[in-house]
Write a protein that holds these residues in place. Structure first.
Motif, short mmCIF file in Angstrom:
data_model
loop_
_atom_site.label_atom_id
_atom_site.label_comp_id
_atom_site.label_asym_id
_atom_site.label_seq_id
_atom_site.Cartn_x
_atom_site.Cartn_y
_atom_site.Cartn_z
N GLY A 42 -2.00 10.80 4.01
CA GLY A 42 -3.40 10.99 3.63
C GLY A 42 -4.05 9.68 3.25
O GLY A 42 -5.20 9.40 3.60
N HIS A 43 -3.30 8.87 2.54
CA HIS A 43 -3.81 7.55 2.14
C HIS A 43 -4.04 6.69 3.38
O HIS A 43 -5.03 5.96 3.47
CB HIS A 43 -2.82 6.89 1.19
N MET A 44 -3.13 6.79 4.34
CA MET A 44 -3.26 6.01 5.57
C MET A 44 -4.51 6.45 6.35
O MET A 44 -5.23 5.62 6.90
CB MET A 44 -2.01 6.17 6.43
N GLN A 45 -4.75 7.75 6.38
CA GLN A 45 -5.94 8.25 7.07
C GLN A 45 -7.21 7.71 6.43
O GLN A 45 -8.14 7.30 7.12
CB GLN A 45 -5.98 9.77 7.06
N LEU A 46 -7.25 7.73 5.10
CA LEU A 46 -8.42 7.21 4.40
C LEU A 46 -8.61 5.73 4.67
O LEU A 46 -9.73 5.26 4.86
CB LEU A 46 -8.30 7.47 2.90
N GLN A 47 -7.49 4.99 4.70
CA GLN A 47 -7.59 3.56 4.99
C GLN A 47 -8.10 3.33 6.41
O GLN A 47 -8.90 2.44 6.66
CB GLN A 47 -6.24 2.89 4.80
N PRO A 104 0.83 -1.20 0.00
CA PRO A 104 0.00 0.00 0.00
C PRO A 104 0.88 1.26 0.00
O PRO A 104 2.02 1.23 0.44
CB PRO A 104 -0.81 -0.11 1.29
N ALA A 105 0.31 2.35 -0.48
CA ALA A 105 1.03 3.62 -0.51
C ALA A 105 1.37 4.04 0.91
O ALA A 105 0.67 3.72 1.86
CB ALA A 105 0.19 4.68 -1.19
N ARG A 106 2.46 4.78 1.04
CA ARG A 106 2.91 5.16 2.38
C ARG A 106 2.56 6.60 2.73
O ARG A 106 2.95 7.09 3.78
CB ARG A 106 4.42 4.96 2.48
N ASN A 140 -10.47 6.82 18.54
CA ASN A 140 -9.37 7.76 18.75
C ASN A 140 -8.28 7.54 17.70
O ASN A 140 -7.18 7.06 18.00
CB ASN A 140 -8.81 7.63 20.16
N LEU A 141 -8.57 7.88 16.47
CA LEU A 141 -7.65 7.65 15.36
C LEU A 141 -6.37 8.48 15.47
O LEU A 141 -5.41 8.23 14.76
CB LEU A 141 -8.36 7.96 14.03
N GLU A 142 -6.33 9.44 16.36
CA GLU A 142 -5.13 10.27 16.54
C GLU A 142 -3.92 9.44 16.94
O GLU A 142 -2.80 9.73 16.57
CB GLU A 142 -5.37 11.33 17.62
N GLU A 143 -4.11 8.39 17.73
CA GLU A 143 -2.99 7.61 18.26
C GLU A 143 -2.19 6.91 17.17
O GLU A 143 -1.04 6.57 17.37
CB GLU A 143 -3.51 6.56 19.24
N THR A 144 -2.80 6.68 16.04
CA THR A 144 -2.12 5.94 14.98
C THR A 144 -1.33 6.84 14.04
O THR A 144 -0.71 6.35 13.12
CB THR A 144 -3.14 5.13 14.16
N ARG A 145 -1.33 8.15 14.28
CA ARG A 145 -0.58 9.05 13.43
C ARG A 145 0.92 8.89 13.64
O ARG A 145 1.37 8.72 14.77
CB ARG A 145 -0.91 10.51 13.75
#
Length: 173
Positions: free
Chosen positions: A94-99, A89-91, A155-160
């Motif tokens: 933005g792509h990660m956030q969408l995924q 997958p692309a790195r 809490n999607l912030e933790e995965t940034r």
């Protein structure tokens, strides 16, 4: 092209958007929209001009989607070996956030996801969504509340990645 066909044609972009959000596969979404449009044109005499064309079409699309899910449960899907690709997958962030958001939506129960997509993505009122899904408005409110709670609890912030997290600056005295 008569008036009803023109009204149907006007709603195609919204149908595509909702179908893509439901199945997340361009080809399957196009097939879903195609089936919906075929049914709508075949049964245009059943549309009551009191309701909105958009709501009627979204209801048809939703019903086609549910019927396809039932059909696929009965017949397992297989993928030919030559269609399988081994890619990374692309790195990009933005792509990660969408995924992440797509995975979070996939983790929701189907009823909550479908309701959330109708209200948030398609901008339908709770009343219109209730009509499309053929459920009471209280059920729509309940599903929306539960879907929002589930998404907020992730809490999607933790995965940034650390390089992308917002930085808090402190003033040095």
């Amino acid at each position: 092209m008569d008036d009803t066909e023109w009204l149907i044609a006007r709603e195609v972009p919204g149908l595509r958007r909702y179908a893509r959000a439901l199945v997340r596969d361009r080809d399957r979404a196009d097939d879903l929209v195609q089936e919906c449009l075929e049914r709508a044109l075949r049964k245009q005499h059943l549309w009551r001009r009191i309701g909105s064309m958009r709501g009627w079409l979204l209801k048809i699309l939703y019903n086609v989607h549910v019927n396809l899910i039932r059909h696929h449960r009965r017949t397992p899907e297989t993928t030919p070996l030559e269609d399988v690709s081994v890619t990374q997958p692309a790195r990009q962030f933005g792509h990660m956030q969408l995924q992440e958001m797509a995975r979070a939506l996939d983790d929701l129960p189907a009823s909550q996801r479908e309701t959330l997509l109708l209200v948030v993505l398609e901008g339908l009122s709770y009343e219109e969504a209730a009509c499309v899904l053929d459920v009471p408005i209280g059920t729509v409110r309940s599903r929306m509340s539960r879907a929002r709670e589930a998404l907020q609890s992730l809490n999607l912030e933790e995965t940034r990645p650390a390089a992308v997290r917002p930085v808090t600056l402190r003033r040095v005295k």
